[in-house]
Design a protein around this motif. Structure first.
Motif, PDB file in Angstrom:
ATOM      1  N   LYS A 102      -2.563   8.766   0.831  1.00  0.00           N
ATOM      2  CA  LYS A 102      -4.231   9.195   0.636  1.00  0.00           C
ATOM      3  C   LYS A 102      -4.619   9.970  -0.738  1.00  0.00           C
ATOM      4  O   LYS A 102      -5.339   9.572  -1.408  1.00  0.00           O
TER       5      LYS A 102
ATOM      6  N   ASP B 106      -2.713   1.283  -5.517  1.00  0.00           N
ATOM      7  CA  ASP B 106      -2.044  -0.448  -5.151  1.00  0.00           C
ATOM      8  C   ASP B 106      -0.619  -0.624  -5.780  1.00  0.00           C
ATOM      9  O   ASP B 106       0.215  -1.064  -5.436  1.00  0.00           O
TER      10      ASP B 106
ATOM     11  N   ASP C  90      -1.251   1.474   4.439  1.00  0.00           N
ATOM     12  CA  ASP C  90       0.014   1.604   4.000  1.00  0.00           C
ATOM     13  C   ASP C  90       1.126   1.623   5.183  1.00  0.00           C
ATOM     14  O   ASP C  90       2.023   2.472   5.029  1.00  0.00           O
TER      15      ASP C  90
ATOM     16  N   LYS D 218       5.800  10.891  12.824  1.00  0.00           N
ATOM     17  CA  LYS D 218       4.686  11.578  12.096  1.00  0.00           C
ATOM     18  C   LYS D 218       4.807  13.150  12.684  1.00  0.00           C
ATOM     19  O   LYS D 218       4.578  13.904  11.819  1.00  0.00           O
TER      20      LYS D 218
ATOM     21  N   ARG E  24       6.961  14.136   9.538  1.00  0.00           N
ATOM     22  CA  ARG E  24       6.945  13.023   8.535  1.00  0.00           C
ATOM     23  C   ARG E  24       8.393  12.907   7.873  1.00  0.00           C
ATOM     24  O   ARG E  24       9.211  13.855   8.143  1.00  0.00           O
TER      25      ARG E  24
HETATM   26  N1  LIG Z   1      -4.740   1.547  -2.856  1.00  0.00           N
HETATM   27  C1  LIG Z   1      -4.764   1.253  -1.511  1.00  0.00           C
HETATM   28  N2  LIG Z   1      -5.124   1.949  -0.455  1.00  0.00           N
HETATM   29  C2  LIG Z   1      -5.273   1.432   0.644  1.00  0.00           C
HETATM   30  C3  LIG Z   1      -5.235   0.042   0.929  1.00  0.00           C
HETATM   31  N3  LIG Z   1      -5.540  -0.035   2.223  1.00  0.00           N
HETATM   32  C4  LIG Z   1      -5.678   0.959   2.739  1.00  0.00           C
HETATM   33  N4  LIG Z   1      -5.488   2.071   1.918  1.00  0.00           N
HETATM   34  C5  LIG Z   1      -5.916   3.202   1.789  1.00  0.00           C
HETATM   35  O1  LIG Z   1      -4.629   3.954   2.540  1.00  0.00           O
HETATM   36  C6  LIG Z   1      -4.718   5.247   2.995  1.00  0.00           C
HETATM   37  C7  LIG Z   1      -4.173   5.416   4.468  1.00  0.00           C
HETATM   38  O2  LIG Z   1      -4.309   6.467   5.103  1.00  0.00           O
HETATM   39  P1  LIG Z   1      -3.318   7.497   5.550  1.00  0.00           P
HETATM   40  O3  LIG Z   1      -2.220   6.527   6.125  1.00  0.00           O
HETATM   41  O4  LIG Z   1      -4.010   8.442   6.655  1.00  0.00           O
HETATM   42  O5  LIG Z   1      -2.889   8.431   4.443  1.00  0.00           O
HETATM   43  P2  LIG Z   1      -1.596   9.252   4.226  1.00  0.00           P
HETATM   44  O6  LIG Z   1      -2.164  10.279   3.125  1.00  0.00           O
HETATM   45  O7  LIG Z   1      -0.578   8.614   4.049  1.00  0.00           O
HETATM   46  O8  LIG Z   1      -1.461  10.186   5.625  1.00  0.00           O
HETATM   47  P3  LIG Z   1      -0.583  10.113   6.719  1.00  0.00           P
HETATM   48  O9  LIG Z   1      -0.136   8.733   7.226  1.00  0.00           O
HETATM   49  O10 LIG Z   1      -0.916  10.837   7.887  1.00  0.00           O
HETATM   50  O11 LIG Z   1       0.632  10.964   6.156  1.00  0.00           O
HETATM   51  C8  LIG Z   1      -6.430   5.452   3.024  1.00  0.00           C
HETATM   52  O12 LIG Z   1      -6.681   6.342   2.129  1.00  0.00           O
HETATM   53  C9  LIG Z   1      -6.970   4.059   2.770  1.00  0.00           C
HETATM   54  O13 LIG Z   1      -7.994   3.918   2.129  1.00  0.00           O
HETATM   55  C10 LIG Z   1      -5.024  -0.742  -0.189  1.00  0.00           C
HETATM   56  O14 LIG Z   1      -4.883  -2.023  -0.018  1.00  0.00           O
HETATM   57  N5  LIG Z   1      -4.866  -0.306  -1.496  1.00  0.00           N
END
Ligand SMILES: Nc1nc2c(ncn2[C@@H]2O[C@H](COP(=O)(O)OP(=O)(O)OP(=O)(O)O)[C@@H](O)[C@H]2O)c(=O)[nH]1
Length: 478
Positions: A343, A355, A381, A465, A469
């Motif tokens: 994120k 992306d 993700d 997690k 992580r």
């Molecule tokens: N660039 C992009 N971002 C996306 C897409 N789909 C979802 N997201 C974003 O992916 C992020 C997923 O959030 P999290 O899994 O909570 O983020 P993280 O920082 O990896 O957190 P943890 O999983 O807790 O480690 C969010 O910000 C969504 O807006 C996409 O197709 N493209």
């Protein structure tokens, strides 16, 4: 399990629109199960054709009647046995009593690693069939008039000659009017007539085509298809079972180098002894329909960003892996992966840069597994890896899966250097650190169902997690 409803719904909407505008549905056939699989949007299309909103596939089979059902099954069996692509037109009566006609097209494909099956499209061609019938009626009327005039030729030669030329003029007018190419060839497939529409489509004037061999119009693959069809026709003639009309789809060469798809409907011309003296037919351009069909397949089963299989296709592969695991007595592993610290990249540099990381992660994941394994994107993700052909012995299978999971964990935690191209700005490189929390589960045959397998892998991923992580956890059955 986390999901990306937005991506899913955009895909669903695009697919829905394509299906509504293009009127094309998608299916897959597993020969081992003798079962057809339809994605949800295709079910909707089928329901609208049969007029029955309830259980689209069942009402379609009902509307086909016994003969139609047997015919469809025979075609699927034959295509499976002979590795042929095929098209079959099926007549049916909708629940409102309306007659309809459906074109089923298909070809052999790898449904899953090591699993050959059939896949294809269907579309409502009721309107085309009605138009074809009109064409045939007009042609038959012209032919009958010509025949009648020819019979009285001996008596009224000069009068008839004029009438014939009137009819020919009428015929030429008709062929110029329709969007399809009307053509004739002699028994050795040299072109003897082609309507002017061909120049509009492929750019060749009629005098550049007449006298040339039909194969000069086609690609190598198209020639192979025609040769195969001719061999089948010869065999069918010998068996006394030849169909007069044959329909097939091949690519045609244009003067400027482009390739066009054309659906060819061809009939032999016979002399008084039934010997084939030539062929005539109608060719309809189908390039756009083919592109729509490809798009339908892409949208139905693949994630548009990473081009990985999507949730729907993975569900299918998981079912197949359960059956294969039972048959081969070998374990499979399902791993759910959620990226860590993703994120902040989006927040700092925007979704387009996020992306790029997702695409890079997809490449890295694929490089960690074999061709026969499946890497899918579940949205957001979150990714899923399906590994098959592990040991029959559970601890051994767990060790094998652990080795792959560790390889993935290390690979995904390497720094990302993302090359960002802004319009009218110099490209910049964004560095980011991410990793993956991996939850895995091992399964053998039908001991568990797909929902449970997902649930367990997901629970293990949350444990990874919670453990800080960048970690791997196996689902503990105890
Ligand atoms: N660039 C992009 N971002 C996306 C897409 N789909 C979802 N997201 C974003 O992916 C992020 C997923 O959030 P999290 O899994 O909570 O983020 P993280 O920082 O990896 O957190 P943890 O999983 O807790 O480690 C969010 O910000 C969504 O807006 C996409 O197709 N493209």
């Amino acid at each position: 399990m986390k999901s990306n409803n937005c991506t899913e719904s955009v895909e669903g909407r695009q697919l829905d629109i394509i299906q509504r505008i293009g009127g094309i549905g998608y299916w897959e056939y597993d020969p081992a199960e003798r079962a057809i699989f339809l994605p949800e949007a295709s079910q909707g299309l089928l329901a609208s054709i049969t007029g029955s909103p309830v259980n689209a596939w069942a009402s379609f089979m009902q509307a086909l009647g016994n003969d139609g059902r047997e015919r469809l099954q025979a075609v699927l069996d034959q295509a499976t046995a002979n590795h042929l692509s095929f098209q079959v037109d099926l007549q049916l009566i909708g629940s409102d009593g309306r007659p309809a006609c459906l074109a089923f097209r298909g070809a052999q494909v790898d449904l899953a690693p090591g699993l050959l099956g059939l896949a294809g499209t269907f579309s409502d061609i009721s309107e085309e069939k009605r138009r074809e019938a009109d064409h045939c009626r007009i042609n038959a009327q012209l032919q009958a008039q010509l025949d009648g005039q020819l019979a009285s030729m001996a008596i009224e030669r000069s009068l008839v000659a004029k009438t014939i030329s009137d009819h020919e003029a009428h015929f030429i007018l008709l062929t110029e009017d329709v969007a399809d190419v009307v053509w004739k060839a002699d028994s050795s497939l040299h072109m003897t007539y082609i309507s002017p529409v061909d120049q509009r489509l492929r750019g060749y004037r009629a005098d550049e085509v007449l006298g040339r061999h039909m194969f000069e119009m086609l690609t190598e693959e198209g020639i192979a298809t025609v040769l195969q069809i001719m061999a089948q026709r010869r065999q069918a003639e010998l068996d006394g079972k030849a169909d007069e009309s044959i329909t097939f789809e091949v690519q045609h060469r244009c003067k400027d180098g482009r390739l066009l798809w054309g659906e060819v409907q061809s009939r032999p011309v016979r002399d008084a002894n039934g010997v084939i003296t030539g062929y005539h037919g109608i060719t309809r351009e189908t390039t756009e329909r083919r592109q729509l069909e490809d798009q339908v397949r892409e949208l139905a089963f693949y994630d548009p960003l990473t081009k990985l299989p999507n949730r729907r296709l993975l569900g299918d592969r998981l079912n197949q892996s359960i059956v294969a695991s039972q048959r081969k007595d070998s374990h499979c592993a399902l791993m759910v992966l959620d990226l860590d610290n993703f994120k902040p990249l989006n927040d700092a540099h925007g979704h387009l840069v996020g992306d790029l990381l997702l695409i890079e992660a997809a490449h890295r994941l694929k490089s960690c597994v074999r061709e026969i394994d499946t890497v899918a994107r579940f949205g957001g993700d979150e990714f899923v890896v399906l590994i098959s052909d592990l040991s029959a012995n559970r601890p051994e299978a767990m060790e094998q899966a652990g080795v792959v999971a560790e390889k993935i964990r290390i690979c995904l935690s390497a720094p990302y250097l993302l090359k960002v191209k802004h319009p009218s700005q110099t490209p910049e490189t964004v560095a980011h650190r991410s990793s993956a929390s991996i939850g895995a589960v091992i399964y053998l045959g039908q001991q568990a169902n797909p929902e449970e397998i997902f649930k367990w892998a997901d629970a293990a991923m949350y444990q990874a997690k919670e453990a800080g992580r960048n970690a791997i956890r196996f689902y503990d059955e105890g």
